[in-house]
Design a protein around this motif. Structure first.
Motif, mmCIF file in Angstrom:
data_model
loop_
_atom_site.group_PDB
_atom_site.id
_atom_site.type_symbol
_atom_site.label_atom_id
_atom_site.label_comp_id
_atom_site.label_asym_id
_atom_site.label_seq_id
_atom_site.Cartn_x
_atom_site.Cartn_y
_atom_site.Cartn_z
ATOM 1 N N SER A 257 0.404 -1.335 10.470
ATOM 2 C CA SER A 257 1.036 -0.147 11.060
ATOM 3 C C SER A 257 0.005 0.885 11.505
ATOM 4 O O SER A 257 0.299 1.768 12.304
ATOM 5 N N LYS A 258 -1.221 0.758 10.998
ATOM 6 C CA LYS A 258 -2.303 1.652 11.397
ATOM 7 C C LYS A 258 -3.070 1.113 12.604
ATOM 8 O O LYS A 258 -4.038 1.723 13.062
ATOM 9 N N GLU B 245 -1.831 0.441 1.288
ATOM 10 C CA GLU B 245 -1.257 1.019 2.500
ATOM 11 C C GLU B 245 -1.223 -0.057 3.581
ATOM 12 O O GLU B 245 -2.166 -0.834 3.714
ATOM 13 N N GLN C 237 -1.826 -1.925 6.684
ATOM 14 C CA GLN C 237 -2.898 -1.842 7.674
ATOM 15 C C GLN C 237 -2.409 -2.117 9.095
ATOM 16 O O GLN C 237 -2.891 -1.525 10.052
#
Length: 277
Positions: free
Chosen positions: A74-75, A70, A72
């Motif tokens: 963008s988080k 996933e 990271q």
């Protein structure tokens, strides 16, 4: 295999067209010490991860990847701070993004020799070529005197340090709490290192900085300027306003640029509306 002297931290995301050239720049280094390549693939959706796996299989003692499932960034995760710096084993840390690359096989040796011979210096950097991927034009990244020593005052006035040229002492690395909330991590890092000691310059051209033009728009430029202003305000506070006048002067210039970018954005928006109507 003995412990590495240098840890190369490389971030990559959808760099299929560039990552092989980047990795070759690492592997070709000729040194009298060991080094490691800490590469972090942020869940690329192209062939980037597979190319990294090729090099990992061929150079397992050097290439040490993290393959995210996933994204990271963008988080809001500071990938270098959270995943890269904590696993670095080297006395020194070198930086290079996955779409840039090194061109001199003696780059690491030259920079380590400089830092070994100048123990008060926190970091060294060198010149680079800016390569425009669209026009294929090239130009020098910076025009500095060969004996230039960079201070905090210099960093405030102008950004002229290519990220792929940075090599610094890990022992000088101290990450404050505010660092986790900023985007311009490399620029902030330079200030934190300059606080610990001067930054040395090696005149040699030893890397290439790519301009890919991907996603560039006036809206992006506006966001980048706002983030840069916010960063400078934070760093000014970090230094307890010691360089307040220099920071204020720089921020004023950035605000003027921000007004210009906003005007361009509004003009283009109006033109699109007129065209549609």
């Amino acid at each position: 295999m003995s412990e590495p002297i240098v840890s190369i931290c490389c971030l990559t995301f959808n760099h299929e067209s560039y990552i092989r050239e980047c990795l070759e720049g690492f592997i070709m280094q000729k040194t009298n010490f060991n080094y490691e390549v800490l590469i972090h693939d942020d869940a690329s959706t192209d062939n980037t991860a597979n190319i990294i796996r090729e090099y990992e299989a061929k150079y397992p003692d050097i290439i040490k990847p993290i393959y995210q499932t996933e994204n990271q960034y963008s988080k809001g995760v500071g990938v270098t701070r959270v995943y890269q710096f904590p696993r670095a084993l080297g006395k020194y840390i070198a930086l290079c993004e996955g779409d840039d690359y090194w061109t001199d096989p003696l780059k690491l040796q030259k920079q380590v020799d400089f830092l070994e011979g100048n123990p008060k210096f926190s970091m060294s950097f060198h010149n680079a070529i800016i390569l425009d991927e669209i026009t294929k034009s090239e130009k020098l990244f910076c025009h500095l005197d060969q004996k230039k020593i960079t201070s905090i005052s210099d960093l405030i006035q102008k950004w002229y340090i290519p990220t792929a040229s940075i090599v610094f002492r890990k022992s000088f690395l101290s990450i404050p709490d505010w660092y986790k909330n900023i985007i311009n991590g490399d620029y902030a890092l330079e200030f934190l290192l300059a606080e610990k000691g001067p930054i040395g310059y090696i005149y040699d051209i030893m890397s290439v900085y790519r301009i890919t033009h991907k996603g560039i728009s006036s809206l992006d430029q506006k966001k980048r300027l706002i983030l840069l202003i916010e960063l400078l305000v934070t760093i000014n506070s970090h230094f307890n306003l010691e360089y307040n006048e220099l920071f204020r002067r720089k921020i004023r210039k950035l605000k003027v640029n921000l007004i210009k970018v906003r005007l361009i954005y509004l003009i283009r928006k109006v033109q699109r509306i007129i065209k549609i109507s």
